[in-house]
Design an enzyme around this catalytic site. Sequence first.
Site, PDB file in Angstrom:
ATOM      1  N   ASP A  47       0.838  -1.196   0.000  1.00  0.00           N
ATOM      2  CA  ASP A  47       0.000   0.000   0.000  1.00  0.00           C
ATOM      3  C   ASP A  47       0.874   1.247   0.000  1.00  0.00           C
ATOM      4  OD1 ASP A  47      -2.931   1.095   0.722  1.00  0.00           O
ATOM      5  OD2 ASP A  47      -1.419   2.282   1.781  1.00  0.00           O
ATOM      6  N   TYR A  52       3.455   9.744  -0.578  1.00  0.00           N
ATOM      7  CA  TYR A  52       4.508   9.107   0.239  1.00  0.00           C
ATOM      8  C   TYR A  52       5.887   9.285  -0.404  1.00  0.00           C
ATOM      9  CZ  TYR A  52       0.520   6.588   2.362  1.00  0.00           C
ATOM     10  OH  TYR A  52      -0.666   6.246   2.960  1.00  0.00           O
ATOM     11  N   LYS A  76      -2.487   5.945  -4.460  1.00  0.00           N
ATOM     12  CA  LYS A  76      -3.558   6.922  -4.185  1.00  0.00           C
ATOM     13  C   LYS A  76      -3.269   8.269  -4.840  1.00  0.00           C
ATOM     14  CE  LYS A  76      -3.590   4.747   0.381  1.00  0.00           C
ATOM     15  NZ  LYS A  76      -2.179   4.606   0.808  1.00  0.00           N
ATOM     16  N   HIS A 107      -7.217   9.817  -2.178  1.00  0.00           N
ATOM     17  CA  HIS A 107      -6.568   9.679  -0.867  1.00  0.00           C
ATOM     18  C   HIS A 107      -7.402  10.297   0.272  1.00  0.00           C
ATOM     19  CE1 HIS A 107      -2.270   9.238   0.942  1.00  0.00           C
ATOM     20  NE2 HIS A 107      -3.187   8.996   1.848  1.00  0.00           N
TER      21      HIS A 107
HETATM   22  P1  NDP Z   1       0.586   1.205  11.832  1.00  0.00           P
HETATM   23  O1  NDP Z   1      -0.653   1.149  12.637  1.00  0.00           O
HETATM   24  O2  NDP Z   1       0.852   0.216  10.797  1.00  0.00           O
HETATM   25  O3  NDP Z   1       1.779   1.251  12.888  1.00  0.00           O
HETATM   26  C1  NDP Z   1       3.096   1.458  12.474  1.00  0.00           C
HETATM   27  C2  NDP Z   1       3.941   1.704  13.721  1.00  0.00           C
HETATM   28  O4  NDP Z   1       3.948   0.525  14.545  1.00  0.00           O
HETATM   29  C3  NDP Z   1       5.355   1.985  13.370  1.00  0.00           C
HETATM   30  O5  NDP Z   1       5.862   2.867  14.354  1.00  0.00           O
HETATM   31  C4  NDP Z   1       6.037   0.627  13.473  1.00  0.00           C
HETATM   32  O6  NDP Z   1       7.404   0.812  13.799  1.00  0.00           O
HETATM   33  C5  NDP Z   1       5.281  -0.006  14.621  1.00  0.00           C
HETATM   34  N1  NDP Z   1       5.115  -1.458  14.493  1.00  0.00           N
HETATM   35  C6  NDP Z   1       4.809  -2.178  13.392  1.00  0.00           C
HETATM   36  N2  NDP Z   1       4.706  -3.482  13.678  1.00  0.00           N
HETATM   37  C7  NDP Z   1       4.959  -3.608  14.998  1.00  0.00           C
HETATM   38  C8  NDP Z   1       5.014  -4.718  15.881  1.00  0.00           C
HETATM   39  N3  NDP Z   1       4.779  -5.954  15.461  1.00  0.00           N
HETATM   40  N4  NDP Z   1       5.323  -4.488  17.197  1.00  0.00           N
HETATM   41  C9  NDP Z   1       5.552  -3.226  17.630  1.00  0.00           C
HETATM   42  N5  NDP Z   1       5.499  -2.135  16.832  1.00  0.00           N
HETATM   43  C10 NDP Z   1       5.214  -2.322  15.532  1.00  0.00           C
HETATM   44  O7  NDP Z   1       0.652   2.713  11.269  1.00  0.00           O
HETATM   45  P2  NDP Z   1       0.685   3.506   9.910  1.00  0.00           P
HETATM   46  O8  NDP Z   1       0.122   4.837  10.274  1.00  0.00           O
HETATM   47  O9  NDP Z   1       1.979   3.433   9.237  1.00  0.00           O
HETATM   48  O10 NDP Z   1      -0.405   2.778   8.986  1.00  0.00           O
HETATM   49  C11 NDP Z   1      -0.105   1.675   8.178  1.00  0.00           C
HETATM   50  C12 NDP Z   1      -0.265   2.009   6.720  1.00  0.00           C
HETATM   51  O11 NDP Z   1      -1.572   2.500   6.451  1.00  0.00           O
HETATM   52  C13 NDP Z   1       0.637   3.152   6.233  1.00  0.00           C
HETATM   53  O12 NDP Z   1       1.982   2.759   6.107  1.00  0.00           O
HETATM   54  C14 NDP Z   1      -0.050   3.503   4.950  1.00  0.00           C
HETATM   55  O13 NDP Z   1       0.281   2.571   3.934  1.00  0.00           O
HETATM   56  C15 NDP Z   1      -1.512   3.401   5.354  1.00  0.00           C
HETATM   57  N6  NDP Z   1      -2.069   4.713   5.768  1.00  0.00           N
HETATM   58  C16 NDP Z   1      -3.000   5.289   4.963  1.00  0.00           C
HETATM   59  C17 NDP Z   1      -3.526   6.521   5.273  1.00  0.00           C
HETATM   60  C18 NDP Z   1      -4.549   7.116   4.371  1.00  0.00           C
HETATM   61  O14 NDP Z   1      -4.848   8.314   4.543  1.00  0.00           O
HETATM   62  N7  NDP Z   1      -5.108   6.379   3.444  1.00  0.00           N
HETATM   63  C19 NDP Z   1      -3.111   7.272   6.483  1.00  0.00           C
HETATM   64  C20 NDP Z   1      -2.176   6.534   7.312  1.00  0.00           C
HETATM   65  C21 NDP Z   1      -1.685   5.297   6.951  1.00  0.00           C
HETATM   66  P3  NDP Z   1       8.608   0.145  12.952  1.00  0.00           P
HETATM   67  O15 NDP Z   1       8.438   0.517  11.522  1.00  0.00           O
HETATM   68  O16 NDP Z   1       9.818   0.735  13.586  1.00  0.00           O
HETATM   69  O17 NDP Z   1       8.481  -1.337  13.189  1.00  0.00           O
END
Ligand code: NDP
Length: 274
Positions: A47, A52, A76, A107
Amino acid sequence: MDIRSTIRMTNGVEIPTVGLGVWRVENEEEIRSSIKAAIGAGYWHIDTAAIYQNEDMVGNAVADFAKREDIFITTKLWNTDQGNAKAAFEDSLKKLKTDYVDLYLIHWPSPVHNKYVDAWKALIDIYESGKAKAIGVSNFGISRIAEIIDATGFVPHMNQVERHPFYQQNELAAFCASNGIAMTAYSPLGSDHFAEIAEKVKPLAEKHGKTPAQVILRWHYQTGWVLIPKSVKPARVAENADIFGFELDEADMSFMASLDSGMKFLPEPDTATF
Ligand code: NDP
């Protein structure tokens, strides 16, 4: 069920239930290692989004580690391009080094630009050209979805919105289900607030011998949502896909439902000024 599991959208296109999110991953090495780990763990869904600024890196990594046709790619349309959707879409294709995407989304509704109906008409044309296998919206609430359907007669295949245990979106999910619109949970772990949610689900994690992240992601899966967790840590990428070997029971699901406090972490789409 396993990482190959899918949800069938109304046009018959199957979207893999688990995808890798890549928001705020802007470093080529991080993108490469995250996508490499994901593909190694069996993911086949990525995604991304024009905003981004990593579509080119995603395109490079997909070309290096997989066959294009084996990976489901979502991207998006950014808000400032809502009046220019077809050109923006072609630019995304070029960066992703592909001649189609699996899912293309508006988006945000971005009421300050007030062009989302025009953008939706352009996405319908893109879909009809075959260059996007499915189309949809993101951050759209009930009234805006109704508005674009009224204007075009075309129902989005997908709505991607913020969703985690503290913000469960039940009313919107019921509306989308009744219209045949599939749902993707973004920020499924609570994004920067994961630790707060993890603390609450710790007892369930201990009960099942799983991690809090796995319990949260399993809950999304059992409630019928696509989930797109982001991690740049290969071990976590694998952990986030390993959600198919256990099941939350009725009491667990009631507990998860009780965590819905209406607390959202990303901007409110109807009042966002970008
Ligand atoms: P997530 O809810 O996926 O959380 C990501 C965070 O959690 C990061 O800090 C990551 O750190 C940490 N993390 C991931 N896996 C673990 C684990 N197993 N244990 C502990 N910590 C963990 O957040 P996002 O906001 O990134 O959302 C995911 C995706 O959704 C985005 O990347 C994007 O593709 C999409 N999105 C879409 C939006 C929209 O407007 N359409 C808006 C926001 C997000 P680390 O990387 O250091 O592991």
